[in-house]
Design an enzyme around this catalytic site. Structure first.
Site, PDB file in Angstrom:
ATOM      1  N   CYS A   1       0.863  -1.182   0.000  1.00  0.00           N
ATOM      2  CA  CYS A   1       0.000   0.000   0.000  1.00  0.00           C
ATOM      3  C   CYS A   1       0.899   1.232   0.000  1.00  0.00           C
ATOM      4  O   CYS A   1       1.587   1.487   1.001  1.00  0.00           O
ATOM      5  CB  CYS A   1      -0.882  -0.028   1.254  1.00  0.00           C
ATOM      6  SG  CYS A   1      -2.001   1.358   1.364  1.00  0.00           S
TER       7      CYS A   1
ATOM      8  N   HIS B   1      -2.240  -4.510 -10.922  1.00  0.00           N
ATOM      9  CA  HIS B   1      -2.846  -3.315 -11.530  1.00  0.00           C
ATOM     10  C   HIS B   1      -3.045  -3.507 -13.022  1.00  0.00           C
ATOM     11  O   HIS B   1      -2.181  -4.089 -13.697  1.00  0.00           O
ATOM     12  CB  HIS B   1      -1.947  -2.094 -11.308  1.00  0.00           C
ATOM     13  CG  HIS B   1      -1.770  -1.732  -9.867  1.00  0.00           C
ATOM     14  ND1 HIS B   1      -2.606  -0.870  -9.200  1.00  0.00           N
ATOM     15  CD2 HIS B   1      -0.868  -2.162  -8.940  1.00  0.00           C
ATOM     16  CE1 HIS B   1      -2.213  -0.763  -7.939  1.00  0.00           C
ATOM     17  NE2 HIS B   1      -1.170  -1.543  -7.757  1.00  0.00           N
TER      18      HIS B   1
ATOM     19  N   GLU C   1     -10.244   0.543  -6.874  1.00  0.00           N
ATOM     20  CA  GLU C   1      -9.369  -0.376  -6.146  1.00  0.00           C
ATOM     21  C   GLU C   1     -10.034  -1.719  -5.871  1.00  0.00           C
ATOM     22  O   GLU C   1     -11.233  -1.779  -5.551  1.00  0.00           O
ATOM     23  CB  GLU C   1      -8.966   0.229  -4.794  1.00  0.00           C
ATOM     24  CG  GLU C   1      -7.848   1.235  -4.894  1.00  0.00           C
ATOM     25  CD  GLU C   1      -7.159   1.452  -3.567  1.00  0.00           C
ATOM     26  OE1 GLU C   1      -7.174   0.531  -2.720  1.00  0.00           O
ATOM     27  OE2 GLU C   1      -6.626   2.551  -3.375  1.00  0.00           O
TER      28      GLU C   1
ATOM     29  N   CYS D   1      -4.183   6.233  -4.993  1.00  0.00           N
ATOM     30  CA  CYS D   1      -3.610   4.900  -4.810  1.00  0.00           C
ATOM     31  C   CYS D   1      -2.133   4.999  -5.153  1.00  0.00           C
ATOM     32  O   CYS D   1      -1.786   5.308  -6.309  1.00  0.00           O
ATOM     33  CB  CYS D   1      -4.327   3.907  -5.730  1.00  0.00           C
ATOM     34  SG  CYS D   1      -3.723   2.228  -5.570  1.00  0.00           S
TER      35      CYS D   1
ATOM     36  N   GLY E   1      -0.913   2.256  -7.343  1.00  0.00           N
ATOM     37  CA  GLY E   1      -1.558   2.502  -8.639  1.00  0.00           C
ATOM     38  C   GLY E   1      -0.836   3.591  -9.419  1.00  0.00           C
ATOM     39  O   GLY E   1      -0.619   3.471 -10.623  1.00  0.00           O
TER      40      GLY E   1
HETATM   41  N1  LIG Z   1      -4.454   2.340  -1.830  1.00  0.00           N
HETATM   42  C1  LIG Z   1      -3.241   1.527  -1.823  1.00  0.00           C
HETATM   43  C2  LIG Z   1      -3.354   0.308  -2.670  1.00  0.00           C
HETATM   44  C3  LIG Z   1      -4.265  -0.649  -2.089  1.00  0.00           C
HETATM   45  C4  LIG Z   1      -4.253  -1.859  -2.938  1.00  0.00           C
HETATM   46  C5  LIG Z   1      -5.390  -2.762  -2.549  1.00  0.00           C
HETATM   47  N2  LIG Z   1      -6.648  -2.235  -3.042  1.00  0.00           N
HETATM   48  C6  LIG Z   1      -5.172  -4.143  -3.127  1.00  0.00           C
HETATM   49  O1  LIG Z   1      -4.210  -4.315  -3.884  1.00  0.00           O
HETATM   50  O2  LIG Z   1      -5.969  -5.008  -2.808  1.00  0.00           O
HETATM   51  C7  LIG Z   1      -2.034   2.300  -2.274  1.00  0.00           C
HETATM   52  O3  LIG Z   1      -1.955   3.488  -1.963  1.00  0.00           O
HETATM   53  O4  LIG Z   1      -1.149   1.686  -2.898  1.00  0.00           O
END
Ligand SMILES: N[C@H](CCC[C@H](N)C(=O)O)C(=O)O
Length: 283
Positions: A71, A162, A212, A221, A224
């Site tokens: 994250c 991603h 997400e 993200c 992301g």
């Molecule tokens: N918000 C996070 C990513 C969460 C990823 C999560 N949604 C997953 O891969 O299940 C960030 O700042 O990188």
């Protein structure tokens, strides 16, 4: 349960210091605290735990209780938390994650953390490791049909999966809540996926929105943004330094191609400390 609410350009999580607190059922606690009406309200839960190999460990859970391996916005806040709450007394910090140990540098202004730079490691491009089902070894600008419409995706993992889609118009026009779940749960994504919708503004700037995995649309993200920068460079749209503009703010991403390391720089903000009575069943 004591907690600290923190956010990285609007990607907000509930942080629990598990050097002091015990969380028996993180998935259930994530679902409870994330609820913006019956809980605290957040994109998920992040546990800061001891580590044998680093200064601390970060465990991240999405709003639906599923666990993500990494994250980006969260790890910047973990580093700030570790410094502010005395887990470390230095500005170069190592955080253990399910995607390996990440190394961060805190920039201080008047003794306060103003910016955090994260070495996010090498991007993973092999389709089987993301994972994305594909005939090809890498997924670069590959066709994907979603709800009868054709999109072109570039697959990148930063420890979490991603799919990056480039648009020739602003992503603000998209009805993300309508199409997001169809990407998230598409059969070509065995572990589900985080999907980014990108509009390239110039050779060093892109704007994006994200749906997400496990949390829906978030204001930002970090992983992301890294995946978007890598995909933008791979497709020849930008240089190796990219400012990624997200709903909640900007992140600076640099993909050092010689070292094959991605660096992310951005803020980390503490919103408030609090205490919450957990329902008996999950306490
Ligand atoms: N918000 C996070 C990513 C969460 C990823 C999560 N949604 C997953 O891969 O299940 C960030 O700042 O990188």
């Amino acid at each position: 349960m004591k907690f600290t609410k923190m956010q990285g350009i609007g990607n907000d999580y509930v942080y629990v210091n598990c050097f002091k607190e015990e969380v028996k059922d993180p998935a259930a606690v994530a679902r409870f605290v994330s609820d913006r009406h019956f809980g605290i309200g957040s994109d998920g839960l992040i546990l800061i735990r001891p580590s044998e190999k680093a200064d601390c460990t970060m465990d991240m859970y999405n709003l639906d209780g599923s666990q993500g391996a990494m994250c980006g916005n969260g790890i910047r806040c973990v580093a700030k938390y570790a410094y502010d709450y005395g887990i470390v007394d230095k500005t170069d910090i190592a955080v253990e994650t399910k995607a390996g140990i990440k190394y961060l540098h805190l920039t201080l202004k008047d003794g306060k953390v103003s910016e955090v730079r994260v070495n996010m490691g090498a991007p993973i491009l092999e389709a089987v490791k993301i994972p994305i089902v594909s005939e090809k070894e890498q997924v670069i600008d590959e066709s994907l049909e979603v709800e009868g419409k054709e999109y072109y995706i570039t697959g990148v993992s930063m420890g979490n999966p991603h799919a990056v889609i480039f648009l020739d118009y602003s992503p603000e026009e998209l009805e993300l809540e309508k199409i997001g779940p169809s990407f998230e749960n598409h059969k070509r994504f065995p572990d589900r996926i985080n999907t980014e919708f990108v509009h390239v503004l110039n050779r060093n700037t892109v704007e994006m929105r994200v749906w997400e995995r496990g949390s829906g649309e978030t204001m930002a993200c970090g992983t992301g943004a890294c995946a978007v920068a890598v995909a933008s460079i791979l497709n020849g749209f930008t240089e190796e330094e990219v400012t990624v503009k997200l709903l909640g703010g900007d992140l600076k991403i640099f993909w050092d191609r010689k070292e094959n390391l991605v660096y992310m720089t951005g803020p980390a903000t503490t919103v408030f400390d609090g205490e919450i009575e957990l329902p008996e069943a999950i306490a």
